[in-house]
Design a protein around this motif. Sequence first.
Motif, PDB file in Angstrom:
ATOM      1  N   PRO A 184     -53.792  29.559  -1.527  1.00 24.22           N
ATOM      2  CA  PRO A 184     -54.388  28.590  -0.664  1.00 24.22           C
ATOM      3  C   PRO A 184     -54.273  27.110  -1.335  1.00 24.22           C
ATOM      4  O   PRO A 184     -54.160  26.858  -2.524  1.00 24.22           O
ATOM      5  CB  PRO A 184     -56.093  28.808  -0.691  1.00 24.22           C
ATOM      6  N   GLY A 185     -54.314  26.093  -0.601  1.00 20.19           N
ATOM      7  CA  GLY A 185     -54.546  24.782  -0.954  1.00 20.19           C
ATOM      8  C   GLY A 185     -55.987  24.710  -1.095  1.00 20.19           C
ATOM      9  O   GLY A 185     -56.689  25.502  -0.955  1.00 20.19           O
ATOM     10  N   ARG A 186     -56.517  23.262  -1.669  1.00 21.80           N
ATOM     11  CA  ARG A 186     -57.956  23.307  -2.270  1.00 21.80           C
ATOM     12  C   ARG A 186     -58.395  21.988  -1.781  1.00 21.80           C
ATOM     13  O   ARG A 186     -57.572  20.909  -1.686  1.00 21.80           O
ATOM     14  CB  ARG A 186     -58.199  23.534  -3.621  1.00 21.80           C
ATOM     15  N   VAL A 187     -59.619  21.935  -1.562  1.00 20.57           N
ATOM     16  CA  VAL A 187     -60.264  20.626  -1.477  1.00 20.57           C
ATOM     17  C   VAL A 187     -61.266  20.547  -2.551  1.00 20.57           C
ATOM     18  O   VAL A 187     -62.182  21.689  -2.669  1.00 20.57           O
ATOM     19  CB  VAL A 187     -60.790  20.098  -0.094  1.00 20.57           C
ATOM     20  N   ASN A 188     -61.467  19.711  -3.460  1.00 18.89           N
ATOM     21  CA  ASN A 188     -62.479  19.290  -4.263  1.00 18.89           C
ATOM     22  C   ASN A 188     -63.696  18.779  -3.488  1.00 18.89           C
ATOM     23  O   ASN A 188     -63.680  17.542  -3.172  1.00 18.89           O
ATOM     24  CB  ASN A 188     -61.893  18.650  -5.492  1.00 18.89           C
ATOM     25  N   LEU A 189     -64.988  19.353  -3.830  1.00 15.70           N
ATOM     26  CA  LEU A 189     -65.913  18.758  -2.963  1.00 15.70           C
ATOM     27  C   LEU A 189     -66.671  17.666  -3.955  1.00 15.70           C
ATOM     28  O   LEU A 189     -66.957  16.812  -3.377  1.00 15.70           O
ATOM     29  CB  LEU A 189     -66.870  20.064  -2.752  1.00 15.70           C
ATOM     30  N   ILE A 190     -66.732  17.987  -5.172  1.00 22.08           N
ATOM     31  CA  ILE A 190     -67.158  16.947  -6.214  1.00 22.08           C
ATOM     32  C   ILE A 190     -66.804  17.422  -7.449  1.00 22.08           C
ATOM     33  O   ILE A 190     -66.508  18.778  -8.039  1.00 22.08           O
ATOM     34  CB  ILE A 190     -68.843  16.675  -6.031  1.00 22.08           C
TER      35      ILE A 190
ATOM     36  N   ALA B 222     -56.064  30.566  -7.634  1.00 22.33           N
ATOM     37  CA  ALA B 222     -56.090  32.019  -8.330  1.00 22.33           C
ATOM     38  C   ALA B 222     -57.448  32.760  -7.934  1.00 22.33           C
ATOM     39  O   ALA B 222     -57.299  33.981  -7.880  1.00 22.33           O
ATOM     40  CB  ALA B 222     -55.619  31.980  -9.777  1.00 22.33           C
ATOM     41  N   HIS B 223     -58.480  32.144  -7.813  1.00 21.08           N
ATOM     42  CA  HIS B 223     -59.899  32.722  -8.089  1.00 21.08           C
ATOM     43  C   HIS B 223     -60.721  32.575  -6.689  1.00 21.08           C
ATOM     44  O   HIS B 223     -61.688  33.225  -6.608  1.00 21.08           O
ATOM     45  CB  HIS B 223     -60.543  32.040  -9.183  1.00 21.08           C
ATOM     46  N   ALA B 224     -60.238  32.125  -5.564  1.00 19.24           N
ATOM     47  CA  ALA B 224     -61.319  31.556  -4.443  1.00 19.24           C
ATOM     48  C   ALA B 224     -61.567  32.576  -3.718  1.00 19.24           C
ATOM     49  O   ALA B 224     -60.871  33.843  -3.935  1.00 19.24           O
ATOM     50  CB  ALA B 224     -60.731  30.492  -3.898  1.00 19.24           C
ATOM     51  N   ARG B 225     -62.785  32.431  -3.242  1.00 21.91           N
ATOM     52  CA  ARG B 225     -63.167  33.603  -2.221  1.00 21.91           C
ATOM     53  C   ARG B 225     -63.673  33.160  -1.059  1.00 21.91           C
ATOM     54  O   ARG B 225     -64.223  31.923  -1.003  1.00 21.91           O
ATOM     55  CB  ARG B 225     -64.367  34.587  -2.811  1.00 21.91           C
ATOM     56  N   ALA B 226     -63.460  33.620   0.220  1.00 21.35           N
ATOM     57  CA  ALA B 226     -63.689  33.200   1.511  1.00 21.35           C
ATOM     58  C   ALA B 226     -65.246  33.095   1.621  1.00 21.35           C
ATOM     59  O   ALA B 226     -66.189  33.847   1.134  1.00 21.35           O
ATOM     60  CB  ALA B 226     -63.322  34.221   2.567  1.00 21.35           C
TER      61      ALA B 226
ATOM     62  N   MET C  97     -63.197  24.119  -3.430  1.00 23.43           N
ATOM     63  CA  MET C  97     -63.250  25.458  -2.611  1.00 23.43           C
ATOM     64  C   MET C  97     -61.614  25.336  -2.169  1.00 23.43           C
ATOM     65  O   MET C  97     -61.036  24.368  -1.883  1.00 23.43           O
ATOM     66  CB  MET C  97     -64.079  25.430  -1.381  1.00 23.43           C
ATOM     67  N   ALA C  98     -61.105  26.560  -1.692  1.00 29.10           N
ATOM     68  CA  ALA C  98     -59.832  26.717  -1.380  1.00 29.10           C
ATOM     69  C   ALA C  98     -59.861  26.449   0.271  1.00 29.10           C
ATOM     70  O   ALA C  98     -61.070  26.619   0.764  1.00 29.10           O
ATOM     71  CB  ALA C  98     -59.266  28.252  -1.548  1.00 29.10           C
ATOM     72  N   ILE C  99     -59.058  26.132   0.836  1.00 29.90           N
ATOM     73  CA  ILE C  99     -58.958  25.896   2.287  1.00 29.90           C
ATOM     74  C   ILE C  99     -58.091  26.623   2.969  1.00 29.90           C
ATOM     75  O   ILE C  99     -57.317  27.831   2.354  1.00 29.90           O
ATOM     76  CB  ILE C  99     -58.248  24.547   2.488  1.00 29.90           C
ATOM     77  N   ASP C 100     -58.112  26.756   4.305  1.00 28.91           N
ATOM     78  CA  ASP C 100     -57.448  27.761   4.950  1.00 28.91           C
ATOM     79  C   ASP C 100     -55.936  27.171   5.614  1.00 28.91           C
ATOM     80  O   ASP C 100     -55.744  27.205   6.727  1.00 28.91           O
ATOM     81  CB  ASP C 100     -58.239  28.215   6.441  1.00 28.91           C
TER      82      ASP C 100
END
Length: 389
Positions: free
Chosen positions: A26-32, A176-180, A46-49
């Motif tokens: 996935p791509g990602r967005v950094n919340l903070i 590499a590590h994100a989870r839904a 978090m990873a995005i869809d």
Amino acid sequence: MGSASAAPADVFKARFGTAGRQFSAPGRVNLIGEHVDYNDGLALPMAIDRRTRVWASPRGDRRLSVIAYDLGEEAELDLDAPARLTGTWRDYVAGVAFHLERAGFRLGGANLLVTSDVPAGAGLSSSAALEVAVGFALLALAGHDIDRLALACAGQAAEHDFVGTRCGLMDQFVAAHARAGRAIRLDCRTRDFDLIPLDATQCAVVVADTGKRHRLATSAYNARRRECETALTTLRQKRPALSSLREVTPADLDAALAELSAPLARRVRHVVTEIERVEAFARALAASDWTRAGALLTDSHRSLREDYEASCAELDALVAAAQAAPGCHGARMTGGGFGGCTVNLVAPAALEAFLREVPLAYERATGRATRLWVVAPSDGVGETIPERA
Ligand code: GLA
């Protein structure tokens, strides 16, 4: 050659004579937690869809035959020949393969087809998605157990010496590590992480693209990183044990700032206060306190604009447009900055109006169009097992 008219799976099969295995990251967005990963700090992405997909099959030799489906391009790489840098997508593929082998994972040749719906150059880590998806595919084809941290580090190393961005580990780590359904609180000093539930029915995460691409984003990014290193060297004169800006405590901050020139002091103030904001944001998420979480995003943006000077007029306008919209808890630039995207926390009941009004306000302010995506926290890299007919 990949053509947009035939589906990726069909192009792969026609070209390589087998269905192949399918992987994606996935791509990602950094919340903070921005511009703190390379200072051993805390980040909360978090990873995005939106994903980069790779079809892959093994070859008997040590060559990589790669189709870049979206671009209609191809490349042949040789795992045994020193890579030639090209300034294109090939460098990411060559770089991650090289660094996996260097880390001790012997790879075999492979046929690969890559396609992605992560917008490129928007600050959503399309390059980390590419490195991690290709790296995972090569490890899986070679029969290695997947070491997700080693995979992320190989992607980061590829950025450093094949691409020239001296990035931190955040983007590759999330891919590499994100989870839904979860965001990741990542401690870049220890590389420990916690998965934090993020319930989209309580609060929507919206990514908005300024449409602005900074031509010198890489050099500006590397310049910020150098400034942090220079500041650290200065602070070590009185604090020889200091190993990173993470170690500057809030209590010591004023004394530390007094030892630095004005721009370096501002950079350090951003880093130290941003790390505190990540902790506060994690607590706000745990308490479902969206008002507080949003206020921290807004503070983060101010700090990135004034102290870190990593924003730009378009990012500021898009953040202002969002903050003025009813039901927006907070907004800020996300990723490296100097262009790219913002991240917004929006009350679900206000979402429809937000998606309608913010583009209009942004266009009034800048004359530019924006694209908005409501994003869902998604899984990290993995293999897609085809469903049986
Ligand atoms: C880019 C880099 C990351 C991180 C962010 C800023 O995305 O790749 O390592 O430094 O910028 O937080």
